[in-house]
Design an enzyme around this catalytic site. Structure first.
Site, mmCIF file in Angstrom:
data_model
loop_
_atom_site.group_PDB
_atom_site.id
_atom_site.type_symbol
_atom_site.label_atom_id
_atom_site.label_comp_id
_atom_site.label_asym_id
_atom_site.label_seq_id
_atom_site.Cartn_x
_atom_site.Cartn_y
_atom_site.Cartn_z
ATOM 1 C CD GLU A 440 -3.424 15.200 10.746
ATOM 2 O OE1 GLU A 440 -3.294 16.018 9.821
ATOM 3 O OE2 GLU A 440 -4.520 14.824 11.173
HETATM 4 C C1 LIG Z 1 -5.022 4.809 13.234
HETATM 5 C C2 LIG Z 1 -5.330 5.788 12.145
HETATM 6 C C3 LIG Z 1 -5.968 6.979 12.449
HETATM 7 C C4 LIG Z 1 -6.297 7.870 11.443
HETATM 8 N N1 LIG Z 1 -7.019 8.998 11.733
HETATM 9 C C5 LIG Z 1 -7.543 9.732 10.714
HETATM 10 C C6 LIG Z 1 -8.493 10.769 10.972
HETATM 11 O O1 LIG Z 1 -8.805 11.092 12.118
HETATM 12 N N2 LIG Z 1 -9.051 11.414 9.902
HETATM 13 C C7 LIG Z 1 -8.740 11.098 8.625
HETATM 14 O O2 LIG Z 1 -9.297 11.688 7.719
HETATM 15 N N3 LIG Z 1 -7.814 10.138 8.346
HETATM 16 C C8 LIG Z 1 -7.219 9.447 9.360
HETATM 17 N N4 LIG Z 1 -6.322 8.452 9.087
HETATM 18 C C9 LIG Z 1 -5.899 8.226 7.707
HETATM 19 C C10 LIG Z 1 -4.445 8.647 7.459
HETATM 20 O O3 LIG Z 1 -4.317 10.033 7.500
HETATM 21 C C11 LIG Z 1 -4.015 8.012 6.119
HETATM 22 O O4 LIG Z 1 -3.884 6.619 6.361
HETATM 23 C C12 LIG Z 1 -2.732 8.595 5.585
HETATM 24 O O5 LIG Z 1 -2.906 9.938 5.227
HETATM 25 C C13 LIG Z 1 -2.209 7.833 4.371
HETATM 26 O O6 LIG Z 1 -3.229 7.505 3.454
HETATM 27 P P1 LIG Z 1 -3.406 6.003 2.986
HETATM 28 O O7 LIG Z 1 -3.396 5.138 4.173
HETATM 29 O O8 LIG Z 1 -4.557 5.906 2.077
HETATM 30 O O9 LIG Z 1 -2.068 5.696 2.172
HETATM 31 P P2 LIG Z 1 -1.832 6.017 0.628
HETATM 32 O O10 LIG Z 1 -2.225 7.398 0.325
HETATM 33 O O11 LIG Z 1 -2.399 4.927 -0.179
HETATM 34 O O12 LIG Z 1 -0.228 5.938 0.567
HETATM 35 C C14 LIG Z 1 0.484 4.708 0.524
HETATM 36 C C15 LIG Z 1 1.985 5.020 0.386
HETATM 37 O O13 LIG Z 1 2.227 5.749 -0.823
HETATM 38 C C16 LIG Z 1 2.859 6.975 -0.546
HETATM 39 N N5 LIG Z 1 2.308 7.998 -1.446
HETATM 40 C C17 LIG Z 1 1.010 8.220 -1.746
HETATM 41 N N6 LIG Z 1 0.909 9.246 -2.588
HETATM 42 C C18 LIG Z 1 2.145 9.694 -2.824
HETATM 43 C C19 LIG Z 1 2.691 10.756 -3.602
HETATM 44 N N7 LIG Z 1 1.920 11.591 -4.305
HETATM 45 N N8 LIG Z 1 4.023 10.929 -3.594
HETATM 46 C C20 LIG Z 1 4.820 10.125 -2.862
HETATM 47 N N9 LIG Z 1 4.357 9.114 -2.103
HETATM 48 C C21 LIG Z 1 3.046 8.906 -2.083
HETATM 49 C C22 LIG Z 1 2.547 7.274 0.912
HETATM 50 O O14 LIG Z 1 3.538 8.110 1.511
HETATM 51 C C23 LIG Z 1 2.524 5.883 1.518
HETATM 52 O O15 LIG Z 1 3.820 5.484 1.837
HETATM 53 C C24 LIG Z 1 -5.937 7.571 10.099
HETATM 54 C C25 LIG Z 1 -5.264 6.389 9.800
HETATM 55 C C26 LIG Z 1 -4.989 5.487 10.791
HETATM 56 C C27 LIG Z 1 -4.323 4.189 10.419
#
Ligand SMILES: Cc1cc2nc3c(=O)[nH]c(=O)nc-3n(C[C@H](O)[C@H](O)[C@H](O)COP(=O)(O)OP(=O)(O)OC[C@H]3O[C@@H](n4cnc5c(N)ncnc54)[C@H](O)[C@@H]3O)c2cc1C
Length: 596
Positions: A440
């Site tokens: 989220e």
């Molecule tokens: C168990 C699980 C359930 C999930 N359920 C859902 C779901 O139901 N529906 C859905 O759509 N998604 C879902 N997700 C996805 C989840 O919402 C994302 O993993 C999350 O939003 C982060 O995206 P990412 O993993 O690609 O990390 P990234 O976006 O790659 O981020 C990596 C790191 O960089 C930081 N970062 C990235 N961009 C910025 C910025 N602009 N400024 C500062 N810091 C930044 C982040 O805070 C993080 O620390 C789920 C994930 C998991 C693991």
């Protein structure tokens, strides 16, 4: 062992003694609700969660979900528990009556959610996602879509999912590639691959309604070119029963650290039939409605975990015999004293305790304001309430999940090595709660939302709903003998928050990286000050009641002890947060990227 008794007495305190639940019941939408009804509902919810969901928590973790030929099977007992959940009307609790819901305040819904998350976080994700999908559909769906889908989702026969994430696109949804092509009949064909989709496929409900972000061919690039589509797993027939299978398939489930009984799915959409929700290219607006509901819901996951961690640790600390009290043996008949006598164990127990009680008090305040935002009598009242909820949504999400994880960690520490091994079941709480700080929108992104989107509009108008009551409370209670030093402590922390707010706003306007560098500490500071305000009010309520003899005396004395601990041992962090914010970005940004 995971130990849980629903914290009904504290819920009652928060609803009717700390906050004014009767304020809600004066709203037309809740004219048939009163505190007794709320208490009965929560009592029944407590039975369901502790008797049905808790026994499945550990077995669900050990068994996990299975995927075979595109079909996901949830762990043993989950189907039956979900059936009971729906038959008991729990899925419909705070849903709108015009679509078959019971129309109870969201405040009660959130307290039920807390108990669900405390007893079985994985289970909670299934109805949680449905609830969020319904919010977007209610606000932005056409009348036909609402009539067709909402009643079935409210009853729980059909569930929901939220499909944003793709392999190359997590936080930055502007990178999204899933496509939607308009058809002559007004529907769309959706194609693309989504990952990490909670409740994306499972065997609990007869249909799954995916809300999918996708791009139309003529869409502008980036975040402004995204639309939202409703894509059912089975296309409903005329009579409302699930018909033909739609072009969406589960191609994999994630093997992950925790919430193993929650299916986290990879979904392939292949020319799947979908319907637009809201206006073309305005999908993020609709999705934000869903995400804001989910963000509060995820915050409540942190609260639930904090409570079960606390209770489990207390039970163990009372029975584990190690060492003697530093003040001399307290249980001389036993070979050693129970570890609850040791100050360092007390530090951990009290921290978990104030995390849970404080978040419950703050969560209820936000939930009650959310109810006013939806059902308030006049526009001004609704707008003020919306401002406050907008401000506090990232705070609830990030602060509560940080504190929930901290509590789970402290529970393991309280158990020592017995917490680290699986037998005592508390290590599951650490694994399960970790994700809440990530999904989220990570907690870092919540902090950016707070400083970047929630502080600036209308010259900081959103802050009024928090700052004005705190300032008024301080002014009114400076001489209040019941509160002693507490008001001075609150005033100091509030002063630091006001200074920090000014600095973040001023520096952030000149240099956005300054706001980014301050964001996480600022969110924590605003969270701690909000909690401090509620703890001071708690003491003002509890002290007079603690003098009266009776069964509740221990409860009120306990409240006062919690508040004192918070002021002595947690709130001082506000001073260091302020110093960190004041230090600015310089040392954080000093190294060149390639110097890491
Ligand atoms: C168990 C699980 C359930 C999930 N359920 C859902 C779901 O139901 N529906 C859905 O759509 N998604 C879902 N997700 C996805 C989840 O919402 C994302 O993993 C999350 O939003 C982060 O995206 P990412 O993993 O690609 O990390 P990234 O976006 O790659 O981020 C990596 C790191 O960089 C930081 N970062 C990235 N961009 C910025 C910025 N602009 N400024 C500062 N810091 C930044 C982040 O805070 C993080 O620390 C789920 C994930 C998991 C693991």
């Amino acid at each position: 062992m995971q130990t849980y008794t629903p914290p009904l007495r504290d819920m009652k305190f928060v609803l009717t003694e700390l906050h004014d639940f009767s304020r809600l019941t004066t709203l037309a939408a809740f004219s048939e609700v009163d505190a007794d009804l709320a208490e009965t509902v929560l009592e029944e919810g407590g039975k369901f969660t502790s008797e049905v969901l808790l026994p499945l928590n550990v077995s669900g973790d050990r068994e996990g979900c299975r995927l075979e030929n595109g079909v996901v099977t949830t762990p043993k007992g989950f189907r039956e528990a979900y059936r009971q959940f729906c038959e008991g009307g729990w899925s419909a609790l705070s849903a709108p009556p015009e679509f078959g819901g019971q129309g109870l305040p969201e405040t009660i819904g959130m307290m039920l959610s807390e108990m669900i998350c405390a007893t079985n976080l994985s289970f909670g994700l299934y109805p949680g996602l449905t609830g969020g999908a319904m919010v977007a559909l209610r606000k932005y769906g056409s009348e036909e879509l609402k009539a067709q889908y909402l009643p079935k989702m409210i009853s729980g026969e059909w569930s929901g999912s939220m499909c944003l994430t793709e392999a190359h696109c997590g936080t930055d949804l502007g990178l999204l590639r899933t496509k939607a092509v308009p058809q002559e009949d007004g529907t769309y064909r959706v194609s693309g691959a989504k990952i990490f989709i909670s409740a994306g496929e499972h065997d609990l409900s007869e249909n799954i309604i995916h809300l999918v972000l996708a791009r139309l061919a003529d869409a502008p690039a980036g975040i402004k070119g995204i639309s939202l589509f409703l894509v059912p797993k089975y296309l409903p027939r005329e009579d409302g029963t699930p018909g033909e299978r739609n072009g969406v398939l589960c191609t994999g489930i994630e093997h992950k650290m925790g919430i193993k009984a929650s299916a986290t799915c990879q979904l392939a959409f292949d020319d799947a039939k979908g319907w637009l929700v809201g206006a073309p290219h305005k999908g993020m607006q609709a999705m934000f409605a869903m995400m804001n509901a989910e963000r509060l819901g995820v915050g409540i996951q942190g609260l639930g975990i904090a409570e079960v961690s606390y209770q489990s640790a207390v039970a163990y600390a009372k029975e584990r015999l190690q060492g003697r009290s530093l003040a001399g043996a307290k249980y001389p008949a036993l070979p050693a004293d129970p570890i609850v006598v040791h100050p360092d164990v007390r530090r951990m127990l009290m921290t978990m305790r104030v995390n849970a009680e404080g978040c419950r008090a703050l969560g209820a305040w936000v939930a009650m304001t959310l109810d006013v935002a939806e059902h308030g009598a006049d526009e001004r009242q609704r707008r003020d309430a919306e401002d406050f909820v907008a401000l506090m949504t990232p705070v609830v999400k990030a602060l509560f999940t940080d504190l929930g994880f901290e509590s789970a960690n402290l529970a393991v520490q309280t158990y020592g090595g017995h917490g680290y091994i699986a037998d005592h079941e508390v290590e599951q709480l650490v694994r399960d709660s970790r994700i809440a700080m990530i999904y989220e929108g990570t907690n870092g992104i919540q902090a950016l939302d707070l400083v970047g989107r929630k502080l600036p509009p209308h010259m900081g108008r959103n802050l009024r709903g928090l700052f004005h009551p705190i300032a008024a409370f301080i002014a009114e209670n400076k001489e209040n003998p019941l509160l002693g030093e507490m008001v001075a402590g609150l005033e100091r922390a509030f002063g630091a928050l006001q200074l920090a707010t000014g600095q973040v706003a001023e520096r952030g306007m000149k240099d956005p990286e300054e706001a980014g560098a301050a964001a996480t500490d600022y969110l924590r500071l605003i969270g701690l000050v909000s909690l401090a305000y509620l703890w001071a009010r708690t003491v003002a309520v509890a002290v007079p009641k603690s003098f009266a003899a009776g069964p509740d005396q221990a409860f009120y004395s306990g409240k006062i002890a919690s508040a004192r601990f918070f002021y002595d041992r947690v709130l001082p962090e506000s001073a260091s947060l302020y110093l960190k914010i004041k230090a600015g970005k310089a040392s954080m940004m000093a190294l060149a990227d390639d110097a890491f």
